[in-house]
Motif scaffolding. Structure first.
Motif, PDB file in Angstrom:
ATOM      1  N   PRO A 178       0.797  -1.230   0.000  1.00  0.00           N
ATOM      2  CA  PRO A 178       0.000   0.000   0.000  1.00  0.00           C
ATOM      3  C   PRO A 178       0.830   1.280   0.000  1.00  0.00           C
ATOM      4  O   PRO A 178       0.423   2.278  -0.588  1.00  0.00           O
ATOM      5  CB  PRO A 178      -0.831  -0.139   1.283  1.00  0.00           C
ATOM      6  CG  PRO A 178      -1.009  -1.613   1.432  1.00  0.00           C
ATOM      7  CD  PRO A 178       0.316  -2.194   1.004  1.00  0.00           C
ATOM      8  N   ARG A 179       1.992   1.269   0.628  1.00  0.00           N
ATOM      9  CA  ARG A 179       2.860   2.451   0.590  1.00  0.00           C
ATOM     10  C   ARG A 179       3.333   2.721  -0.836  1.00  0.00           C
ATOM     11  O   ARG A 179       3.441   3.871  -1.266  1.00  0.00           O
ATOM     12  CB  ARG A 179       4.067   2.251   1.507  1.00  0.00           C
ATOM     13  CG  ARG A 179       3.804   2.484   2.983  1.00  0.00           C
ATOM     14  CD  ARG A 179       3.520   3.937   3.297  1.00  0.00           C
ATOM     15  NE  ARG A 179       3.528   4.202   4.737  1.00  0.00           N
ATOM     16  CZ  ARG A 179       3.137   5.359   5.267  1.00  0.00           C
ATOM     17  NH1 ARG A 179       2.701   6.338   4.489  1.00  0.00           N
ATOM     18  NH2 ARG A 179       3.170   5.548   6.570  1.00  0.00           N
ATOM     19  N   GLN A 246      -7.168   0.056  -9.814  1.00  0.00           N
ATOM     20  CA  GLN A 246      -7.901  -1.117 -10.294  1.00  0.00           C
ATOM     21  C   GLN A 246      -7.986  -2.231  -9.267  1.00  0.00           C
ATOM     22  O   GLN A 246      -8.727  -3.198  -9.439  1.00  0.00           O
ATOM     23  CB  GLN A 246      -7.254  -1.649 -11.572  1.00  0.00           C
ATOM     24  CG  GLN A 246      -7.319  -0.671 -12.722  1.00  0.00           C
ATOM     25  CD  GLN A 246      -7.134  -1.364 -14.052  1.00  0.00           C
ATOM     26  OE1 GLN A 246      -7.550  -2.495 -14.263  1.00  0.00           O
ATOM     27  NE2 GLN A 246      -6.505  -0.674 -14.981  1.00  0.00           N
ATOM     28  N   GLY A 247      -7.219  -2.115  -8.211  1.00  0.00           N
ATOM     29  CA  GLY A 247      -7.223  -3.090  -7.141  1.00  0.00           C
ATOM     30  C   GLY A 247      -6.398  -2.534  -6.007  1.00  0.00           C
ATOM     31  O   GLY A 247      -5.698  -1.528  -6.176  1.00  0.00           O
ATOM     32  N   PRO A 248      -6.438  -3.149  -4.838  1.00  0.00           N
ATOM     33  CA  PRO A 248      -5.672  -2.625  -3.710  1.00  0.00           C
ATOM     34  C   PRO A 248      -4.190  -2.441  -3.999  1.00  0.00           C
ATOM     35  O   PRO A 248      -3.553  -1.544  -3.452  1.00  0.00           O
ATOM     36  CB  PRO A 248      -5.904  -3.683  -2.618  1.00  0.00           C
ATOM     37  CG  PRO A 248      -7.212  -4.292  -2.964  1.00  0.00           C
ATOM     38  CD  PRO A 248      -7.254  -4.319  -4.468  1.00  0.00           C
ATOM     39  N   ARG A 347      -6.542  -5.750   4.617  1.00  0.00           N
ATOM     40  CA  ARG A 347      -5.755  -5.817   5.838  1.00  0.00           C
ATOM     41  C   ARG A 347      -4.261  -5.862   5.612  1.00  0.00           C
ATOM     42  O   ARG A 347      -3.479  -5.567   6.516  1.00  0.00           O
ATOM     43  CB  ARG A 347      -6.171  -7.042   6.670  1.00  0.00           C
ATOM     44  CG  ARG A 347      -7.589  -6.959   7.217  1.00  0.00           C
ATOM     45  CD  ARG A 347      -7.848  -8.053   8.247  1.00  0.00           C
ATOM     46  NE  ARG A 347      -7.948  -9.380   7.652  1.00  0.00           N
ATOM     47  CZ  ARG A 347      -7.018 -10.344   7.758  1.00  0.00           C
ATOM     48  NH1 ARG A 347      -5.890 -10.104   8.413  1.00  0.00           N
ATOM     49  NH2 ARG A 347      -7.197 -11.530   7.200  1.00  0.00           N
ATOM     50  N   TYR A 348      -3.832  -6.271   4.422  1.00  0.00           N
ATOM     51  CA  TYR A 348      -2.394  -6.377   4.168  1.00  0.00           C
ATOM     52  C   TYR A 348      -1.746  -4.991   4.108  1.00  0.00           C
ATOM     53  O   TYR A 348      -2.211  -4.102   3.380  1.00  0.00           O
ATOM     54  CB  TYR A 348      -2.129  -7.113   2.856  1.00  0.00           C
ATOM     55  CG  TYR A 348      -0.743  -6.859   2.298  1.00  0.00           C
ATOM     56  CD1 TYR A 348       0.362  -7.436   2.875  1.00  0.00           C
ATOM     57  CD2 TYR A 348      -0.570  -6.006   1.208  1.00  0.00           C
ATOM     58  CE1 TYR A 348       1.641  -7.179   2.388  1.00  0.00           C
ATOM     59  CE2 TYR A 348       0.696  -5.747   0.701  1.00  0.00           C
ATOM     60  CZ  TYR A 348       1.799  -6.335   1.296  1.00  0.00           C
ATOM     61  OH  TYR A 348       3.049  -6.066   0.818  1.00  0.00           O
ATOM     62  N   GLY A 349      -0.681  -4.785   4.871  1.00  0.00           N
ATOM     63  CA  GLY A 349       0.124  -3.581   4.784  1.00  0.00           C
ATOM     64  C   GLY A 349      -0.525  -2.318   5.314  1.00  0.00           C
ATOM     65  O   GLY A 349      -0.029  -1.225   5.029  1.00  0.00           O
ATOM     66  N   VAL A 350      -1.612  -2.443   6.076  1.00  0.00           N
ATOM     67  CA  VAL A 350      -2.301  -1.250   6.582  1.00  0.00           C
ATOM     68  C   VAL A 350      -2.511  -1.378   8.092  1.00  0.00           C
ATOM     69  O   VAL A 350      -2.411  -2.457   8.676  1.00  0.00           O
ATOM     70  CB  VAL A 350      -3.664  -1.055   5.886  1.00  0.00           C
ATOM     71  CG1 VAL A 350      -3.486  -0.913   4.394  1.00  0.00           C
ATOM     72  CG2 VAL A 350      -4.615  -2.194   6.216  1.00  0.00           C
ATOM     73  N   ALA A 351      -2.790  -0.248   8.697  1.00  0.00           N
ATOM     74  CA  ALA A 351      -3.067  -0.234  10.145  1.00  0.00           C
ATOM     75  C   ALA A 351      -4.278   0.649  10.404  1.00  0.00           C
ATOM     76  O   ALA A 351      -4.568   1.574   9.662  1.00  0.00           O
ATOM     77  CB  ALA A 351      -1.858   0.300  10.904  1.00  0.00           C
TER      78      ALA A 351
END
Length: 351
Positions: A178-179, A246-248, A347-351
């Motif tokens: 995500p970063r 187009q996607g996360p 949920r991946y890579g996020v808080a």
């Protein structure tokens, strides 16, 4: 629990997020897996083997993606060989991937069809490689790990007449996906991080724009900024960016300057709990005389500048709580991206 430089990541960075099993990941280039070729990759903490059988075997040009694991004693199938006419009788296959340890022969379906130590034995049904969906588009090999894959990412200008298509990367980051995607969507950094290439800190104004929802995720049209040399002619001008998520972990843009268009479709594949890998499809309808190496080299340079920043960002997990960081109107697309990730339960890579 992974960590570096004293900053801890959530357990496995969220690699167990079920949403990741519905995404298409760019894991290689079609040209890397020629007929008879075998290629090893690591994505989502899983070792993969990519191989291509004869065109008449299987779908999608004979392309296959399996877990890189022989079910017998756990050897890597990517260390094996391809063998034609393996097996016998009902278990015969036109081409098999042969395990390097005990020579077990796996057909294109993933089923083991022959075991040299027991030539009269019909291999049991559970003697089967774990098979994943694999497709090809724009010269990219796309893989999905779950059964409920959506459509492949789209990059329409790559299919238009007059556009040159190039492949850039892979670029490995010690950062989570995500970063990287938010950095791609951040137009305000172009004049600072990429000064002289994509902007000028003395002319860094981002004109007001709106961010909304597109067909697949957040998008923003007509983000205007000034660039010192937007098309390789040496003349500075204002350009307009159109961004689309187009996607996360998949996003892109098209930059417009007069009749000239340049676009990138970027896809980020988590390698493991610490590293991510980005691949890019680039398309442009000008500069056909510029050598491919020069165009890709420019993108290599830009990405290296981004790497220094993205790998330094703290926290590593992208904050979805909008109160955790300060935001300005030039951050509207990033804000929309964070809100959307929270809405879809990513949920991946996020808080």
């Amino acid at each position: 629990m992974a960590s570096h430089e004293g900053v801890s990541l959530r357990a496995n960075g969220g690699l167990d997020d079920p949403r990741l099993l519905t995404e298409w990941f760019a894991v290689g280039w079609s040209r890397e897996v020629a007929a008879g070729g075998i290629l090893a990759r690591r994505i989502l903490g899983r070792d993969l083997v990519l191989w291509r059988s004869a065109p008449e075997v299987g779908d999608d040009g004979g392309l296959h993606c399996w877990l890189d694991l022989c079910v017998h004693r756990g050897a890597k199938l990517s260390l094996g060989i391809l063998q034609k006419g393996a097996g016998s009788g009902a278990g015969e296959c036109l081409e098999c991937l042969v395990c390097p340890y005990h020579g077990w022969k796996y057909a294109a379906s993933g089923q083991c069809v022959a075991i040299p130590a027991h030539p009269g034995l019909r291999p049991p049904e559970k003697a089967r490689a774990q098979v994943f969906q694999a497709r090809e588009r724009y010269g990219v090999i796309w893989v999905c790990f779950g059964p409920d894959a959506g459509p492949l990412p789209e990059f329409s200008i790559a299919e238009e007449a007059g556009f040159r298509v190039l492949l850039a990367g892979p670029y490995q980051f010690r950062a989570l996906g995500p970063r990287l995607i938010e950095n791609l969507l951040d137009v305000a950094h172009l004049g600072v991080v990429h000064a002289g290439l994509l902007g000028d800190p003395e002319r860094g104004e981002v004109e007001d724009y709106e961010a909304g929802m597109g067909a697949h995720g957040p998008e923003a049209k007509e983000i205007r900024i000034w660039q010192p040399d937007p098309d390789g002619t040496g003349a500075g001008a204002h350009v307009s960016y159109h961004y689309e998520v187009q996607g996360p972990l998949t996003a892109g843009f098209v930059k417009l300057h007069s009749e000239k268009r340049f676009g990138i479709l970027a896809q980020v594949a988590p390698v493991d709990e610490e590293f991510s890998e980005m691949r890019m499809v680039m398309a442009l309808n000008y500069g056909h005389e510029i050598p491919e190496e020069e165009l890709i080299g420019f993108q290599d340079r830009v990405t290296e500048q981004d790497r220094a920043i993205v790998e330094s960002q703290r926290p590593e997990l992208l904050p979805l709580d909008l109160q955790a960081e300060l935001h300005l109107r030039s951050d509207r697309l990033a804000i929309a991206y964070r809100k959307w990730l929270r809405e879809i339960g990513f949920r991946y890579g996020v808080a």
